[in-house]
Design an enzyme around this catalytic site. Sequence first.
Site, PDB file in Angstrom:
ATOM      1  N   SER A 180      35.924  70.005  55.266  1.00  0.00           N
ATOM      2  CA  SER A 180      34.729  70.386  54.516  1.00  0.00           C
ATOM      3  C   SER A 180      34.307  71.828  54.831  1.00  0.00           C
ATOM      4  O   SER A 180      35.107  72.752  54.733  1.00  0.00           O
ATOM      5  CB  SER A 180      33.609  69.386  54.802  1.00  0.00           C
ATOM      6  OG  SER A 180      32.525  69.546  53.931  1.00  0.00           O
ATOM      7  N   ASP A 387      35.944  64.248  45.292  1.00  0.00           N
ATOM      8  CA  ASP A 387      35.941  63.301  46.406  1.00  0.00           C
ATOM      9  C   ASP A 387      34.578  62.639  46.611  1.00  0.00           C
ATOM     10  O   ASP A 387      34.328  62.017  47.634  1.00  0.00           O
ATOM     11  CB  ASP A 387      36.382  63.990  47.705  1.00  0.00           C
ATOM     12  CG  ASP A 387      35.467  65.144  48.123  1.00  0.00           C
ATOM     13  OD1 ASP A 387      34.313  65.203  47.658  1.00  0.00           O
ATOM     14  OD2 ASP A 387      35.916  65.993  48.920  1.00  0.00           O
ATOM     15  N   HIS A 412      35.006  62.005  50.387  1.00  0.00           N
ATOM     16  CA  HIS A 412      34.827  63.214  51.184  1.00  0.00           C
ATOM     17  C   HIS A 412      34.869  62.934  52.683  1.00  0.00           C
ATOM     18  O   HIS A 412      35.524  63.657  53.435  1.00  0.00           O
ATOM     19  CB  HIS A 412      33.500  63.890  50.822  1.00  0.00           C
ATOM     20  CG  HIS A 412      33.327  65.238  51.444  1.00  0.00           C
ATOM     21  ND1 HIS A 412      34.089  66.318  51.074  1.00  0.00           N
ATOM     22  CD2 HIS A 412      32.492  65.684  52.426  1.00  0.00           C
ATOM     23  CE1 HIS A 412      33.736  67.374  51.781  1.00  0.00           C
ATOM     24  NE2 HIS A 412      32.768  67.017  52.616  1.00  0.00           N
TER      25      HIS A 412
END
Length: 529
Positions: A180, A387, A412
């Site tokens: 991320s 995601d 995610h």
Amino acid sequence: MSLLEEFMRSIELWLKFAKKQEPVVNPDLDPVLLVPGIAGSILHAVDDDDGKQERVWVRILGADNEFRKKLWSRFDPSTGKTVSFDEKTKIVVPEDRFGLYAIDVLDPDMLIAREGVSYYHDMIVEMINWGYQEGKTLFGFGYDFRQSNRLQETLDKFAAKLELVFTSSGGRKINLVTHSMGGLLAKCFISLHADVFEKYVKNWIAIAAPFQGAPGYITTSLVSGVSFVEGWEENFFISKWSMHQLLIECPSIYELMANPSFTWEDVPFLQIWKGRRNNSGQFNALLESYEASDAIRIMNQALLGNKVSCDGIQVPLPFNLEVLKWANDTHKLLSSAKIPDTIKFYNIYGINVDTAHSVCYGSEQAPIAELEELLCAQPTFICVNGDGTVPAESAKADGLRAAARVAVHASHRGIVCDRHVFRILQSWLNAGEPDPFYNPINDYVILPTAFEIDKYSNEKQQDISKEEWELVSPDDNDADTKPAIDLQSMVGALSRSLQEEQQQLHMAEAQVSAAIQTPHVSLEVAISG
């Protein structure tokens, strides 16, 4: 032998083979440094008076109160740093277990719903099974995620961590794995310190990085707030409102807004059903849509009167235009980053999950009368492929020379504990036992037959030299350590095969598209299932 009997025989042989495996340390592995994303590091508050430390992120008991007292902050445009309201409080990241403690399980005291606060835990366990050892070949880098991704203080600590990992592993170059927002931190570092990055890093694997932002998620975070976890577990953590007040002053959040210079194929909007009276005096609703620049104006107006109470004092917390200016400069820096020629870059991103892109407040039946109402309104979303947090369009637009880009059906957060991602990483890192049932070209997993497992098991009966491999006792690792090959991954592979490719029992479906880029080759793979 029937299909079911064959399958059960495969499971029996697999379990028999797995039981023989013992965790080992492979001293010849190149080191791995794991970097988390936003809210992915344990944070401790240190009292300047007595030096006492307490965990303020993440915790259960007294969570909301301590969060407000210790983590709420204001942005200082002269330094680019956000500073806690409490001037006697210093926020630090614990360095236990060579940085891994801070990014493993974010609340180690939590027993119920522990999966809600687990971060890199499963990946750490998996890598230990492959032969990595904490402090020798496996390290973590936690950081104050409130801060800008280009804050020099954070980048200096990152440079020191790279040097430490390099030295601790005997001068081996590093495999950097980011998740991320950690990918944006790494990209900022490359832009400002490419020479240092090239000196210490061998490969960089970015997972679910919002390279061009996460418009829907961030717009919601800044307008009406967002919860760290969803569902009933949310009751254990800080309130959505408390998190909202923190994020309004976080440069990192503004840096996750849609890159203003990026041309979106699917343009994100902020939409509002606004109530108005027509010339006849009738009240009706009109849907208004705002692109990025106009959306900022709306957010600014909505947050004009936002304030919090701190020690009995009302502190205004409007939309921060100074932070926005800082973030726009960060976007320019990110756009100029280039990977040094000696480093390979890999990109794994999630697909096939509905991902908020455009955000809508109000409805035709219940329109918004005043913009201040947005702060407590419930948004609805127009979703795109991604995601669940980062659109695929953003995640794959890294703007870098990539050795491979792989799309995986994963959420995610779930992507960092996804079994298929583990097998991809294992191949790229050249770690653990060779996987005879993995095809690195097309990135699919073959479900082995009983005959194949028998044959492979016999081949692995050879003695392993103690000069090259060191056995790890159960005391050296946590209790969650388990064999690299397990029933869960096998059943997962079977499930994918039956769902995605009924005609071929032993192969999970893969859709492969290879894009040749001169002078380099870029392989793009999309995984189904």
